[in-house]
Each structure stands twice: as C-alpha cells, then as structure tokens.
Design an enzyme around this catalytic site. Structure first.
Site, mmCIF file in Angstrom:
data_model
loop_
_atom_site.group_PDB
_atom_site.id
_atom_site.type_symbol
_atom_site.label_atom_id
_atom_site.label_comp_id
_atom_site.label_asym_id
_atom_site.label_seq_id
_atom_site.Cartn_x
_atom_site.Cartn_y
_atom_site.Cartn_z
ATOM 1 N N ILE A 73 18.757 -11.802 -3.955
ATOM 2 C CA ILE A 73 19.773 -11.037 -3.236
ATOM 3 C C ILE A 73 19.803 -11.551 -1.807
ATOM 4 C CG2 ILE A 73 20.449 -8.747 -2.419
ATOM 5 C CD1 ILE A 73 18.541 -7.640 -4.671
ATOM 6 N N SER B 235 17.310 -21.229 -0.316
ATOM 7 C CA SER B 235 16.226 -20.702 -1.145
ATOM 8 C C SER B 235 16.564 -20.811 -2.627
ATOM 9 C CB SER B 235 15.880 -19.264 -0.757
ATOM 10 O OG SER B 235 17.014 -18.437 -0.861
ATOM 11 N N HIS C 284 18.099 -6.285 4.732
ATOM 12 C CA HIS C 284 16.832 -5.930 5.370
ATOM 13 C C HIS C 284 16.821 -4.517 5.926
ATOM 14 C CE1 HIS C 284 16.624 -10.513 6.190
ATOM 15 N NE2 HIS C 284 16.435 -10.233 4.933
ATOM 16 N N GLU D 104 11.665 -8.706 0.736
ATOM 17 C CA GLU D 104 11.248 -9.435 1.940
ATOM 18 C C GLU D 104 11.729 -8.735 3.202
ATOM 19 O OE1 GLU D 104 11.353 -14.152 0.700
ATOM 20 O OE2 GLU D 104 12.889 -13.387 2.023
#
Length: 175
Positions: free
Chosen positions: A34, A42, A106, A131
């Site tokens: 995501i 990535s 985030h 993360e």
C-alpha cells in the site's frame, strides 16, 4: 535488496526485512504494498526479491511518472484508496496475500482502516506489516497496535537513524 526507495535510505528497514523475509523468499506467491509513490521502487525491489511472487501495489494517485507503466506479467499496480472498503473489494475481492505492507499515508486512522479491510485477505502463515508509525512515543498509540491481534510485534528502529517514525508493526496470521 536494490530499488529500495526510502526503505534503505531515509529509513532503516532493509536489514530487518532481509532477516524477517528470508524464510519466505521462495514461498510467498502474492505480495501487496500500500502506498508505492513515484517510481514504484519498492515494488521493483519486491519483484526481484520474491522471485516466485505476483507483486501488487495500490496507491491513491497515479503520480506524475505514471506508476502504472511499471505493470508487467508479475507486477500489478492499481489506483485506489486502501482506506475505502469499496476500493479494496473492487481491486482485491478474490485475492489473498502472503505478505501485505502498509506504506500508505502513515496516519493512524488510515493504518487502522487498511488493516481492518486487508488483514482478512492475509493467508494463514502470512505477514502484515505497517511502516512508518508516527507518534509512537504516546503510550496510547502503542496500545492501539498491541490490541490489533494476538500476535503483534513492535519493531522500534528509531535509534538507528534518529527517525521519529522508524517503527514497524508486524502481525503474523497463524490461523
């Protein structure tokens, strides 16, 4: 791991991921990240690392570099919002994943919504990681993540690069 994007530059995740994911490198067949941002760096890293896996990515926007141009026979990038159940159902209704990595907005609210909608899609024996957990210094934030599931590990790497958000939540789905 090359093509790591900010996982090995801004953040200190690469060494941890290599150790954590080594037993799964040839086993995982479906990986979702995501929040893939410009360059899909990535995803290209996961494509090289998980040699037998289909790699999926979801981002809320196309970005200026047209990230969907990185789609190929093993990489599938979709535009959608991982915090909206209708987008998850539209894109992944019939998909299950060995490994889901949330590197999205985030924000705590978004991380919790994505977990609610996507954790049921993790295969037994799979991993769900979040993360860049922010405000981890607040005890309430740690407690929220500890209550998500019976098998939650909190990986605090803030001391390595003095980053306030170098915290990873790891949830294993054993049943």
């Amino acid at each position: 791991m090359m093509w790591c994007g900010d996982k090995g530059t801004t953040h200190s995740y690469i060494a941890y991921y290599e150790e954590l994911l080594k037993p799964y490198r040839e086993k995982f067949t479906d990986v979702l990240e995501i929040g893939i941002a410009p360059g899909a760096l990535s995803l290209r890293m996961w494509e090289q690392y998980f040699t037998k896996a289909n790699i999926y990515g979801i981002d809320i926007q196309e970005w200026d570099d047209n990230i969907t141009k990185y789609n190929n026979d093993r990489v599938n990038i979709s535009i959608g919002d991982a915090t909206k159940k209708e987008d998850i159902d539209r894109l992944y209704l019939h998909h299950n994943f060995d490994f889901i990595l949330d590197d999205g907005s985030h924000t705590l609210e978004h991380q919790l919504l994505s977990f609610e909608y996507l954790f049921p899609k993790v295969k037994v024996g799979g991993l769900y990681l979040i993360e860049d957990v922010q405000n981890f210094h607040e005890p309430a934030v740690a407690n929220i993540f500890k209550k998500l599931h019976s098998d939650v590990d909190i990986v605090d790497r803030r001391h390595i690069k003095n980053r306030y958000d170098d915290v990873i939540i790891l949830i294993r789905k054993d049943k």
